[in-house]
Design an enzyme around this catalytic site. Structure first.
Site, short mmCIF file in Angstrom:
data_model
loop_
_atom_site.label_atom_id
_atom_site.label_comp_id
_atom_site.label_asym_id
_atom_site.label_seq_id
_atom_site.Cartn_x
_atom_site.Cartn_y
_atom_site.Cartn_z
N ASP A 173 2.00 -0.20 16.84
CA ASP A 173 1.19 -0.72 17.55
C ASP A 173 -0.03 -1.37 16.70
O ASP A 173 -0.11 -1.06 15.55
CB ASP A 173 1.11 -0.18 18.67
CG ASP A 173 0.76 -0.81 20.10
OD1 ASP A 173 0.15 -1.96 19.75
OD2 ASP A 173 0.82 -0.38 21.10
N GLU A 177 2.42 -6.26 17.11
CA GLU A 177 1.23 -7.00 16.78
C GLU A 177 0.60 -7.98 17.74
O GLU A 177 -0.41 -8.56 17.54
CB GLU A 177 1.21 -7.47 15.26
CG GLU A 177 -0.07 -7.93 14.60
CD GLU A 177 -0.49 -9.35 14.80
OE1 GLU A 177 -1.44 -9.57 14.34
OE2 GLU A 177 0.40 -10.11 15.35
N TRP A 178 1.54 -8.17 18.88
CA TRP A 178 1.16 -8.72 19.81
C TRP A 178 1.14 -10.27 19.60
O TRP A 178 0.75 -11.24 20.50
CB TRP A 178 -0.08 -8.57 20.75
CG TRP A 178 -0.39 -7.30 20.75
CD1 TRP A 178 0.49 -6.10 20.95
CD2 TRP A 178 -1.49 -6.36 20.65
NE1 TRP A 178 -0.01 -5.01 21.01
CE2 TRP A 178 -1.50 -4.98 20.82
CE3 TRP A 178 -2.81 -6.69 19.99
CZ2 TRP A 178 -2.41 -4.04 20.73
CZ3 TRP A 178 -3.76 -5.57 19.85
CH2 TRP A 178 -3.49 -4.37 20.04
N GLY A 179 1.41 -10.86 18.46
CA GLY A 179 1.45 -12.24 18.26
C GLY A 179 0.19 -12.87 17.57
O GLY A 179 0.20 -14.05 17.35
N ASP A 219 1.47 -7.97 26.19
CA ASP A 219 2.05 -7.13 27.03
C ASP A 219 2.72 -7.89 28.13
O ASP A 219 2.23 -8.44 28.90
CB ASP A 219 1.55 -5.97 27.43
CG ASP A 219 1.01 -4.98 26.28
OD1 ASP A 219 1.36 -5.18 25.10
OD2 ASP A 219 0.73 -3.70 26.49
#
Ligand code: GLA
Length: 387
Positions: free
Chosen positions: A154, A187-189, A210
């Site tokens: 994460d 890395e959530w983009g 998320d």
């Protein structure tokens, strides 16, 4: 004959040279197809313990999920103790995972499944527990020793340090650990991980924030995937986040549309519901073999948007049997007639095409037009093939 013998000897010499210089722990190519499994996060958050994870591994087998292709049992955030051990290693929470993670891996493996675990490329996980920034090597070795098969890594508490460096440090450490560990970059983009995820040795990378269990989240994430298909393929996949199918916040038509699009995108299929208690509707969505076949099929190009008009989007990808998969996706509140054509799907010219509805399990025939009435907040998923 002599020439053949010389060739064989030369080939043997090359093999010997190669194996002598190869690292002793040369790993197999992983994630040649989008990984499939389950994760604790969407349904349980931090309310996890070893009993729950074991029951989920059992349920993955007894529910038919394993037979459908689901393989990884992923423990997300909150498995670790609040402090590292005296020797500097991460350790399992002694109350919720008293048997430790190696024992959990043994249990999952005995079910014919694989164990996934979680950490963060920061000083703490998103829930404030110890994480792996600047501890990459010792943590990767620890995971390997425990028998872990997948790491979701994460992005919380990252100290503002460059993402590529942080994620590559763990990718290198996993590779050096000598164990085949699928590496999921979460890395959530933010820093476009689709452009560097492979270099960081990632096998899939989140392209968005998320997901939550609601239709607006599915539509928003889907819209973010447009234009990214060229970065996804065997060994390195775009990840629009884990499935919410069966968690109760959406209608059946919405969950079917969610599953349809994740399959068309060749997304990792990581279920996020309680496998122990799911009803047959949920199970049928998650295990539909024709939908999973689209997800697992790679014909050289990922699913991409070919039309976008208001709430109505059409996404398509080639299939290796010579046809094309297409999803007519209606994000809006009113039912709509939607259409595309064999030409728009880049199919070869033919007099007729089979149009397979992979949810209805019916086949129709067309001379070229591909159309359907698509319910509100729903999708029609078809595989169109020249006859
Ligand atoms: C982040 C990730 C989620 C989940 C949580 C756990 O928000 O994006 O997928 O792992 O952390 O805390």
């Amino acid at each position: 004959m002599a020439r053949v013998l010389a060739c064989l000897l030369a080939a043997a010499a090359i093999v010997m040279t190669t194996s002598a210089s190869a690292p002793q722990h040369a790993q197999r190519p992983l994630a040649q197809k989008p990984p499939m499994g389950w994760s604790s996060w969407n349904a349980f958050g931090c309310a996890i313990d070893e009993k729950l994870i074991r029951e989920m591994a059992d349920a993955m087998v007894t529910s038919g999920m394993a037979a459908a292709g689901y393989e990884y049992v992923n423990v997300d955030d909150c498995w670790m103790a609040p402090e590292r051990a005296a020797d500097g290693r991460l350790q399992a929470d002694p109350v919720r995972f008293p048997s430790g993670m190696a024992a959990l891996a043994d249990y999952v493996h005995a079910n014919g499944l694989k164990l996934g675990i979680y950490s963060s490329a920061g000083t703490k996980t998103c829930q404030g527990l110890p994480a792996s920034l600047d501890h990459e090597e010792i943590d990767a070795v620890t995971f390997a020793e425990w028998g872990v098969d997948l790491l979701k890594y994460d992005n919380c508490f990252n100290q503002g340090r460059p993402a590529v460096e942080r994620f590559k440090a763990m990718g290198d450490a996993l590779e050096a650990s000598g164990r085949d560990i699928v590496y999921s970059i979460c890395e959530w983009g933010d820093a476009q991980p689709w452009t560097w995820g492979r270099d960081a040795r990632g096998h899939y990378w989140r392209t968005s924030g998320d997901i939550v269990d609601g239709w607006g989240s599915v539509v928003a994430i889907l819209t973010q995937q447009a234009g990214l298909s060229r970065y996804s393929g065997p060994g390195g996949w775009n990840d629009p986040d884990m499935l919410q199918v069966g968690n109760g916040g959406m209608l059946t038509t919405e969950y079917r549309a969610h599953m349809s699009m994740w399959a068309l995108l060749n997304a990792p299929l990581i279920a996020g519901n309680d496998l122990r208690s799911m009803d047959s509707t949920t199970r049928d969505i998650l295990t539909n073999p024709e939908v999973i076949a689209v997800d697992q099929d790679w014909a050289g190009v990922g699913g991409e948007r070919i039309s976008d008009v208001g709430d109505l989007q059409i996404w398509a990808k080639p299939m290796s049997q010579g046809g094309a998969a297409v999803v007519l996706f209606n994000g809006g509140p009113a039912g709509a007639e939607m259409a595309t054509s064999a030409g728009d799907l880049d199919l070869p010219d033919a007099d007729e095409y089979d149009v397979r509805d992979v949810w209805a399990h019916t086949t129709a025939v067309t001379t070229g037009t591909v159309s359907a009435w698509v319910p509100p907040h729903g999708a029609t998923m078809l595989v169109v093939s020249p006859r």
